[in-house]
Design an enzyme around this catalytic site. Structure first.
Site, short mmCIF file in Angstrom:
data_model
loop_
_atom_site.label_atom_id
_atom_site.label_comp_id
_atom_site.label_asym_id
_atom_site.label_seq_id
_atom_site.Cartn_x
_atom_site.Cartn_y
_atom_site.Cartn_z
CG HIS A 141 -1.97 -1.14 1.29
ND1 HIS A 141 -1.86 -2.29 2.07
CD2 HIS A 141 -2.99 -1.37 0.41
CE1 HIS A 141 -2.88 -2.80 2.01
NE2 HIS A 141 -3.44 -2.43 0.70
CG ASP A 151 1.87 -1.43 3.36
OD1 ASP A 151 1.39 -1.38 4.54
OD2 ASP A 151 1.11 -1.92 2.43
C1 XLS Z 1 -8.83 -6.36 1.18
C2 XLS Z 1 -8.19 -6.45 0.10
C3 XLS Z 1 -6.56 -5.89 0.11
C4 XLS Z 1 -6.25 -5.35 -1.10
C5 XLS Z 1 -5.07 -4.39 -1.12
O1 XLS Z 1 -10.01 -7.29 1.26
O2 XLS Z 1 -8.03 -7.71 -0.57
O3 XLS Z 1 -5.94 -6.60 0.95
O4 XLS Z 1 -5.67 -6.73 -1.80
O5 XLS Z 1 -5.61 -3.16 -0.74
#
Ligand code: XLS
Ligand code: MG
Length: 344
Positions: A49, A52
């Site tokens: 993210h 992150d």
């Molecule tokens: C949540 C999502 C998240 C995404 C990334 O349900 O899967 O983890 O993959 O933002």
């Protein structure tokens, strides 16, 4: 020619065990520790993210954000790890309480777009080739609170701004039907691909499928994979598992239904997934009960299951299956799959 797969996960997949009913059960670990675990376990890339990559992003100057992104790139280079995706986290800030791009407040919509453009700049700095949009709060709790048509237009507008901001960046939309929202505006891969077609450059907007999200939509993830691949749009993948229509469980791949997992791999194989450099990510979380010393097992086990099922997919007797299909003997085809999975 049989392809080789490359694997990744994100720092959030080494989570601490909190849920809405209780606090963490494992201590927070540093990013460096997570990167080290990833390398040691032989994964090829990391997902990010925006925060992150650069923690506390909203309270930092642009110069500071870019400096930290460059430092992260050096760290990744030293570890020999690629950055697969960067995703703007548009569901944490007070500015995204009512959604990001589809908030009813224009100031909040502007915040979401600006943050997404910064996310693209970070992605470029760390060589992340793909922006992922999990549209977490783009939906409604009650139908009357938002204008659904206008919301789709807001989504297109936001994606267009991103495409215009960087002429090379590619965007993959990750659909999910619910949680945290009652209903999300982009619940399935068909919606994601349709949304892509409304943007100024559909060739740069594709999709990411997460197994659990497809299951939560009542769909078979293998069919979602085939649909996306038939459209040339499967650019990333979050494999995991889900025990029916519950909260988002992010269980290890294959944990709940081996046959559904097997069929996802068959779909990847017949579509040549990975041949254009796409990664297989495991968007899985440890069970809350997991001890610190077992913290990597859900990831290591997911990859192990993937590779075992890949062998199963490649060893499946297609000729015999075709003969049963030609004879419309789906009864024995069904049993043939079960026997194959049970090892006979
Ligand atoms: C949540 C999502 C998240 C995404 C990334 O349900 O899967 O983890 O993959 O933002
Ligand atoms: Mg995901």
């Amino acid at each position: 020619m049989q392809g080789k797969y490359r694997f990744c996960f994100g720092p959030w997949n080494l989570s601490e065990g909190q849920d809405p009913y209780g606090p963490p059960t494992r201590p927070v670990q540093s990013f460096d520790w997570k990167l080290e675990q990833l390398s040691k376990a032989g994964f090829d890339a990391m997902m990010f993210h925006d925060d992150d990559a650069v923690p506390d992003i909203d309270n930092k100057s642009r110069a500071q954000i870019m400096k930290e992104a460059r430092a992260l790139k050096r760290k990744l280079d030293n570890a020999g790890v690629e950055a697969e995706i960067v995703a703007p986290r548009l569901w944490f800030s007070p500015m995204t309480i009512d959604g990001g791009y589809t908030s009813n407040d224009p100031k909040c919509r502007r915040y979401a777009i600006e943050r997404s453009l910064t996310c693209i700049d970070i992605a470029n700095e760390i060589d992340g080739k793909l922006i992922v949009l999990w549209l977490a709060r783009e939906g409604s709790y009650i139908r009357e609170s938002k204008n659904g048509r206008r919301s789709v237009e807001f989504l297109v507008e936001a994606i267009n701004k991103m495409l215009a901001h960087d002429k090379k960046i590619r965007i993959a939309i990750e659909p999910k039907p619910n949680e945290p929202m009652d209903h999300a505006y982009i619940p399935t891969i068909g919606h994601a691909i349709a949304l892509a077609s409304l943007t100024i450059d559909p060739t740069r907007v594709g999709a990411l499928i997460e197994s659990a999200h497809a299951i939560l939509a009542g769909l078979d993830p293998a069919d979602e994979i085939d649909f996306a691949c038939a459209c040339g749009k499967l650019w990333s993948l979050h494999l995991n598992d889900q025990n029916g229509l519950k909260f988002d469980q992010d269980k290890p791949f294959g944990s709940n239904n081996l046959r559904v997992a097997f069929n996802q791999i068959r779909a990847l194989e017949r579509n040549g997934y990975g041949k254009n450099g796409e990664f297989v990510a495991f968007d899985v979380h440890p069970f809350r009960t997991t001890k610190v010393e077992h913290w990597m097992q859900h990831l290591v086990n997911s990859r192990r299951t993937f590779l075992r099922l890949l062998e199963k997919a490649r060893a499946f007797d297609e000729k015999k299956a075709q003969a049963l299909i030609a004879d419309r003997n789906y009864q024995d085809l069904d049993q043939m799959v079960l026997d194959h999975l049970m090892g006979r």
